[in-house]
Design an enzyme around this catalytic site. Structure first.
Site, mmCIF file in Angstrom:
data_model
loop_
_atom_site.group_PDB
_atom_site.id
_atom_site.type_symbol
_atom_site.label_atom_id
_atom_site.label_comp_id
_atom_site.label_asym_id
_atom_site.label_seq_id
_atom_site.Cartn_x
_atom_site.Cartn_y
_atom_site.Cartn_z
ATOM 1 N N SER A 1 20.957 31.501 27.335
ATOM 2 C CA SER A 1 22.068 30.807 28.000
ATOM 3 C C SER A 1 21.683 29.523 28.716
ATOM 4 C CB SER A 1 22.763 31.748 28.991
ATOM 5 O OG SER A 1 23.583 32.658 28.303
ATOM 6 N N SER B 1 27.617 32.609 33.740
ATOM 7 C CA SER B 1 27.104 32.401 32.383
ATOM 8 C C SER B 1 28.067 32.903 31.322
ATOM 9 C CB SER B 1 25.733 33.074 32.220
ATOM 10 O OG SER B 1 25.046 32.579 31.093
ATOM 11 N N LYS C 1 23.645 26.495 27.863
ATOM 12 C CA LYS C 1 24.893 26.083 28.518
ATOM 13 C C LYS C 1 24.699 24.867 29.424
ATOM 14 C CE LYS C 1 27.134 30.634 28.462
ATOM 15 N NZ LYS C 1 26.100 31.650 28.208
ATOM 16 N N LYS D 1 19.955 27.061 35.895
ATOM 17 C CA LYS D 1 20.584 27.990 34.944
ATOM 18 C C LYS D 1 19.628 29.089 34.518
ATOM 19 C CE LYS D 1 23.993 29.406 32.466
ATOM 20 N NZ LYS D 1 23.488 30.778 32.673
#
Length: 384
Positions: A64, A119, A67, A226
């Site tokens: 993720s 997320s 992202k 992140k």
């Protein structure tokens, strides 16, 4: 005899294996701690300089942390706060979610928050369809932007980061992507929040989104960025932290103990870097055609250059300032620049700005203009 030869060969192979499994340090890099990560990088956000790397260019799954790119592209769109109905097919996706349901109305800004905090794979897909019309078209946008940023070791297949056969990045590329994303004020603001109140639904209602990034609470100065995890990628983490004017970006890929890795890496990098000594800067610049012959100067730039002790010993500076400036001069105008170099390569440029206005001097009339004024004056005031 054969047993001895085989034992010697095994010892050599073991030694080589240990050598090549150690972090790769640049000649001028400080000693960094051992980490659990398969790949790791610490980057100076101001200059883009790599302070530390371990397998920094190895292509690995990124989960993720993908992202970061999806959210950056989303936050660069117009009409961030315009609400729309999320595509019902896009939000039917496995994995983590921000909680979108069919018929929900949402904005791109809220979808970016849904990607960066909980997320949400549903948020990433909904934004992709809204922006590009389809997920495959959005992936093309992601890869085009990666090429623009020079991320040669990166390829995207999904907006969410769900595993794909050719969905990969490198620790270096991911750090560079995070550096670009943090220059977007909306991205920086959202990813730094431990929790954020947003509005979406049918009808829209206020809800709280929680950030998965524990470092925001556990590490002093953390400002993002992140988290990520899939079975293929393992634990992936991109963090950024600020202390006393220095911003560092840390990336680990496939790191069983990622929280501890980041704390150790960031602590070591902060300890190793100190503000660079500033050169003697010119205080004024000459001005031609102005009511003043010179203008005061002041250094510009938003950041402070930090270096290791060894880098500081090799730092060179060059000052580029023209012989004079042409009036009129406005305060804040860029007059020249100071270049900071390591081994002949420019790592940072600080502008030299004018600190005040200098008006243009009235132009002296030429011969013919004076003659015409004299001739006109002969007839002024005379009766017909």
């Amino acid at each position: 005899m054969k047993t001895r030869i085989f034992s010697l060969a095994a010892a050599i192979l073991t030694g080589l294996s240990a050598l090549f499994s150690r972090p790769v340090l640049a000649a001028d890099a400080p000693q960094m701690p051992e980490v659990s990560a398969r790949a790791a990088v610490v980057l100076d956000a101001l200059t883009g300089r790599v302070i530390f790397e371990k397998n920094g260019e190895e292509r690995l799954a990124m989960a993720s942390t993908s992202k970061i790119m999806t959210a950056l592209i989303t936050l660069e769109q117009p009409g961030l706060d315009e609400t729309f109905e999320a595509d019902p097919a896009a939000i039917r996706v496995e994995g983590t979610s921000m909680g979108l349901r069919e018929g929900d109305r949402v904005s791109l800004r809220t979808l970016a928050a849904g990607m960066l905090l909980p997320s949400g794979n549903d948020a990433a897909n909904a934004a992709a369809v809204r922006i590009a019309g389809s997920i495959p078209e959005f992936v093309i946008m992601m890869n085009r932007r990666a090429a623009q940023l020079g991320l040669a070791g990166t390829n995207f297949e999904t907006p969410s980061g769900l595993d794909g056969q050719n969905h990969y990045t490198t620790a270096k590329d991911l750090a560079r992507l995070a550096r670009a994303a943090l220059q977007n004020e909306d991205f920086r603001e959202i990813c730094s929040q431990s929790a954020l109140k947003v509005s979406f639904g049918n009808p829209p209602a206020d809800r709280w989104l929680q950030n998965h990034n524990r470092l925001l609470e556990e590490y002093e100065g953390c400002i993002g960025v992140k988290t990520g995890f899939t079975k293929k990628a393992g634990r992936c983490l991109v963090s950024a932290a600020e202390r006393e004017g220095l911003t560092l970006i840390c990336v680990t890929l496939n790191a069983p103990d990622d929280w501890a890795d980041h704390k150790a890496l960031l602590d070591a990098a902060f300890a190793a870097l100190s503000p660079a000594r500033e050169p003697t800067l010119p205080e004024t610049a000459a001005v031609t055609g102005g009511k003043a012959d010179s203008v005061r100067l002041e250094p510009g730039g938003e950041g402070t250059l930090f270096l290791t002790a060894e880098e500081a010993s090799r730092l060179e500076t060059e000052i580029d300032l023209p012989r004079f400036l042409y009036a009129p001069v406005a305060a804040g105008q860029e007059a020249g620049e100071v270049r900071y170099l390591l081994d002949g390569e420019t790592i940072y440029i600080r502008p030299l700005l004018t600190a005040e206005d200098v008006e243009a001097r009235e132009k002296e009339p030429g011969f013919w203009e004076r003659f015409l004024r004299w001739w006109k004056g002969l007839f002024d005031g005379k009766d017909d």
